[in-house]
Motif scaffolding. Structure first.
Motif, short mmCIF file in Angstrom:
data_model
loop_
_atom_site.label_atom_id
_atom_site.label_comp_id
_atom_site.label_asym_id
_atom_site.label_seq_id
_atom_site.Cartn_x
_atom_site.Cartn_y
_atom_site.Cartn_z
N GLN A 1 0.84 -1.19 0.00
CA GLN A 1 0.00 0.00 0.00
C GLN A 1 0.89 1.25 0.00
OE1 GLN A 1 -3.27 -0.17 -0.15
NE2 GLN A 1 -3.91 1.92 0.21
N VAL A 2 0.58 2.18 -0.89
CA VAL A 2 1.30 3.45 -0.96
C VAL A 2 0.31 4.56 -0.68
CG1 VAL A 2 2.71 4.97 -2.38
CG2 VAL A 2 2.88 2.48 -2.65
N GLN A 3 0.69 5.47 0.19
CA GLN A 3 -0.15 6.62 0.47
C GLN A 3 0.63 7.89 0.17
OE1 GLN A 3 -1.22 5.64 4.58
NE2 GLN A 3 -3.27 5.11 3.86
N ALA A 24 5.37 10.28 -0.81
CA ALA A 24 4.83 8.93 -0.66
C ALA A 24 5.33 8.27 0.61
CB ALA A 24 5.21 8.08 -1.87
N TYR A 32 8.30 2.27 -8.11
CA TYR A 32 7.13 2.80 -8.79
C TYR A 32 7.48 3.89 -9.78
CZ TYR A 32 4.28 0.39 -5.35
OH TYR A 32 3.68 -0.58 -4.58
N ALA A 97 0.06 9.80 -8.92
CA ALA A 97 -0.26 8.38 -8.97
C ALA A 97 1.01 7.56 -9.06
CB ALA A 97 -1.16 8.08 -10.17
N TYR A 114 -1.54 2.74 -13.35
CA TYR A 114 -1.31 3.18 -11.97
C TYR A 114 -2.16 2.42 -10.97
CZ TYR A 114 1.34 6.76 -14.25
OH TYR A 114 2.28 7.41 -15.01
N ASN A 115 -1.52 2.11 -9.85
CA ASN A 115 -2.17 1.34 -8.80
C ASN A 115 -2.67 2.18 -7.64
OD1 ASN A 115 0.67 -0.26 -9.64
ND2 ASN A 115 -1.20 -1.47 -9.84
N TYR A 116 -1.98 3.28 -7.37
CA TYR A 116 -2.30 4.09 -6.20
C TYR A 116 -2.42 5.57 -6.61
CZ TYR A 116 -0.68 -0.10 -3.86
OH TYR A 116 -0.51 -1.40 -3.46
N TRP A 117 -3.35 6.26 -5.95
CA TRP A 117 -3.65 7.65 -6.30
C TRP A 117 -3.64 8.53 -5.06
CZ3 TRP A 117 -4.61 9.27 -11.33
CH2 TRP A 117 -4.68 8.24 -12.29
#
Length: 127
Positions: A1-3, A24, A32, A97, A114-117
């Motif tokens: 998980q990336v925030q 991030a 990434y 992202a 892209y997986n994370y936003w």
């Protein structure tokens, strides 16, 4: 998980500049490829710029070439978007992202990579 924590948006007059930052979490930032997208009111989200894992490869939407510059600082887990000569049509919510990249040179010009936003940051350019 990336925030992410995005910052740098705001109100600026036409012709001005802003620099967006996207910090991030985690220790896997280097894995990434990163991108910036934007969404104006009543419009679909559109690609703006992307950068590879190492930062050695970049790509831009035609509408921002020569105007925006994407960069990253892997030691700080941060990607940037320097925006110059801003125009009212650049007004939008800007999103960063992250997409898991198989190669160091991979860049993704589509949201499907892209997986994370991030949560988005508002940029408003007044005329």
């Amino acid at each position: 998980q990336v925030q992410f924590v995005e910052s740098g948006g705001g109100l600026v007059q036409a012709g001005g500049s802003l620099r967006l930052s996207c910090a991030a979490s985690g220790r896997t930032f280097i894995l990434y490829a990163m991108g910036w997208f934007r969404q104006a009111p009543g419009k679909e989200r559109e690609f703006v710029a992307a950068i590879s894992r190492s930062g050695g490869s970049t790509t831009y939407a035609d509408s921002v070439k020569g105007q925006f510059t994407i960069s990253r600082a892997n030691a700080k887990n941060t990607v940037y978007l320097q925006m110059n000569s801003l125009k009212p049509e650049d007004t939008a919510v800007y999103y960063c992202a992250a997409g898991l990249a198989p190669f160091e040179s991979s860049v993704f010009g589509s949201q499907f990579g892209y997986n994370y936003w991030g949560q988005g940051t508002q940029v408003t350019v007044s005329s």
